[in-house]
Design an enzyme around this catalytic site. Structure first.
Site, mmCIF file in Angstrom:
data_model
loop_
_atom_site.group_PDB
_atom_site.id
_atom_site.type_symbol
_atom_site.label_atom_id
_atom_site.label_comp_id
_atom_site.label_asym_id
_atom_site.label_seq_id
_atom_site.Cartn_x
_atom_site.Cartn_y
_atom_site.Cartn_z
ATOM 1 N N TRP A 162 83.816 68.008 49.871
ATOM 2 C CA TRP A 162 84.562 67.316 48.811
ATOM 3 C C TRP A 162 84.662 68.163 47.540
ATOM 4 O O TRP A 162 84.645 67.639 46.428
ATOM 5 C CB TRP A 162 83.931 65.959 48.465
ATOM 6 N N ARG A 267 81.456 61.752 33.307
ATOM 7 C CA ARG A 267 81.871 60.409 33.733
ATOM 8 C C ARG A 267 82.882 59.755 32.796
ATOM 9 O O ARG A 267 83.865 59.171 33.272
ATOM 10 C CB ARG A 267 80.639 59.518 33.941
ATOM 11 N N GLN A 303 106.150 33.106 34.470
ATOM 12 C CA GLN A 303 104.760 33.239 34.026
ATOM 13 C C GLN A 303 103.912 34.033 35.011
ATOM 14 O O GLN A 303 103.016 34.781 34.609
ATOM 15 C CB GLN A 303 104.140 31.859 33.832
ATOM 16 N N GLU A 388 82.400 61.590 41.817
ATOM 17 C CA GLU A 388 81.459 61.670 40.689
ATOM 18 C C GLU A 388 80.669 60.378 40.505
ATOM 19 O O GLU A 388 80.415 59.928 39.389
ATOM 20 C CB GLU A 388 82.199 62.053 39.409
ATOM 21 N N GLY A 389 80.268 59.797 41.621
ATOM 22 C CA GLY A 389 79.483 58.570 41.607
ATOM 23 C C GLY A 389 80.346 57.370 41.915
ATOM 24 O O GLY A 389 81.246 57.035 41.150
#
Length: 408
Positions: A162, A267, A303, A388-389
């Site tokens: 990755w 992050r 709506q 990244e988590g």
């Protein structure tokens, strides 16, 4: 220390407008093509380098902005253009953060410029942490770095996965185990210079989204790097490992590993990427709802559509505020006592997935086709809750921080 503000100054607004123009005029027109090709958009990266967006100087100016808003503002605008192409432009930044967070001044000065090159000779960098059997579970990492004292070299063996720009990058930053007994505390980060023997690209992944960004395995087979390529240096590593061993023996101060230091710093930036994608989808949906007519009136008059748009805009703005708060805290050295960095990524990531799905619903059948960009935005948004988590890891980090308990 800069005061927290929700108002960009004149210089920041100028940069924002410049980036928005590049995203609108260069990135968006190319987005569908490179998504279909699933290839690195070199012409766009080179154009970004020519105008100064893909450069160390630009990145440094935003990174060291004392308001903390430079990076999230830049990320939001570029990812508003297209997530896949934007990640190709900013992917080098994660490796740069790895060096900035853990390297010495000499290492920063030597390697970060080589990650970008210049407008005439564009370079890339890759940050390599995840492994086939160790993504979120960093304690299970198997890539090993062994010090050869006689040659003052580190020998690295393992497989990374990755990795954005993995295998095609000029400079790789690799996280490896140096002391297996310490688990995640026994990790260190290494620079692997260009053309180092033993480093090769493994499988290139064909992905659900962010297709214009190159993602691949990186194979390290007896890769030898000089001792100077250990980020932070061996003396600092030995001191950190000694503290970790002492803590393991007696209990005490928590020691952070190199990969976690990089992720903590990045992050909020990932949250800003998600905000950009969510905002783009919201804007497409709003424009569609005010021009599309059904039963003799614009669909926003209903709506059911109008309330969705109200929620979408509220969620996008709330996500941006969390990202800006965390970014300001990080640049000003404010501790994340409630895991504010993870909060920002969690909320923004989930918002991007939800808002892009709502945009498809508002566009109906058109939203499900590739004639409209929200289909691609929805595919792209899925990555924010993963890399990244994962969102689950963010919740774990937040819960542990709030409770002080080893929640599993």
């Amino acid at each position: 220390m800069a005061e927290f503000t929700m108002e960009l100054n004149d210089e920041q607004k100028e940069v924002r407008d410049w980036l928005h123009g590049f995203a609108a005029d260069v990135i968006r027109p190319a987005a569908a093509e490179w998504d279909e090709r699933e290839e690195t958009p070199w012409p766009v990266i080179q154009e970004a380098a020519k105008v100064g967006i893909y450069s160390l100087d630009f990145y440094a100016q935003q990174y060291f902005d004392q308001t903390g808003l430079g990076i999230p503002m830049a990320m939001e605008e570029l990812f508003w253009g297209d997530a896949g192409i934007a990640l190709s432009i900013v992917g080098t930044g994660l490796a740069a953060v790895g060096v900035l967070a853990n390297g010495t001044e000499e290492q920063i000065g030597t390697w970060v410029p080589q990650m970008y090159g210049d407008a005439n000779d564009v370079k890339l960098a890759a940050f390599c942490s995840s492994e086939p059997d160790a993504g979120s579970d960093v304690a299970s990492m198997r890539t090993r770095a062994v010090y050869d004292e006689a040659k003052d070299e580190w020998v690295i063996n393992g497989t990374k996965t990755w990795a954005t720009n993995g295998g095609i990058a000029n400079v790789h930053v690799v996280v490896a185990v140096v002391d297996p007994e310490l688990g995640s505390k026994g990790h260190a980060s290494f620079i692997v210079p260009p053309n180092t023997p033993g480093l090769s690209q493994g499988q290139k992944f064909k992905k659900h989204g962010i297709r214009a960004s190159h993602t691949a395995e990186v194979i390290l087979d007896n890769v030898r790097v000089p001792g100077s390529c250990l980020l932070g240096g061996k003396e600092k590593l030995d001191e950190r490992l000694a503290r970790a061993r002492e803590r393991a023996r007696t209990g005490g101060e928590r020691v952070k590993n190199a990969a976690m230091a990089t992720f903590e710093a990045s992050r909020p930036a990932v949250g800003a990427m998600a905000v950009g994608t969510a905002r783009a989808a919201y804007e497409v949906a709003l424009d569609y709802a005010t021009t599309r007519e059904q039963f003799g009136r614009q669909i926003i008059d209903n709506q059911g559509v109008a309330f969705q748009l109200a929620d979408m805009r509220t969620q996008v703005d709330a996500a941006r505020l969390l990202v800006w708060r965390a970014s300001w805290m990080a640049i000003n050295g404010k501790p994340f006592t409630a895991a504010e960095g993870s909060m920002s990524k969690l909320f923004a990531s989930e918002t991007a997935k939800k808002v892009t799905a709502q945009a498809i619903q508002i566009l109906g059948g058109n939203g499900y086709t590739r004639e409209y960009p929200v289909e691609r935005m929805h595919r792209d948004s899925a990555i924010y809750t993963i890399f990244e988590g994962t969102s689950e890891i963010q919740r774990l980090v937040i819960a542990r921080t709030l409770s002080g308990m080893p929640i599993r």
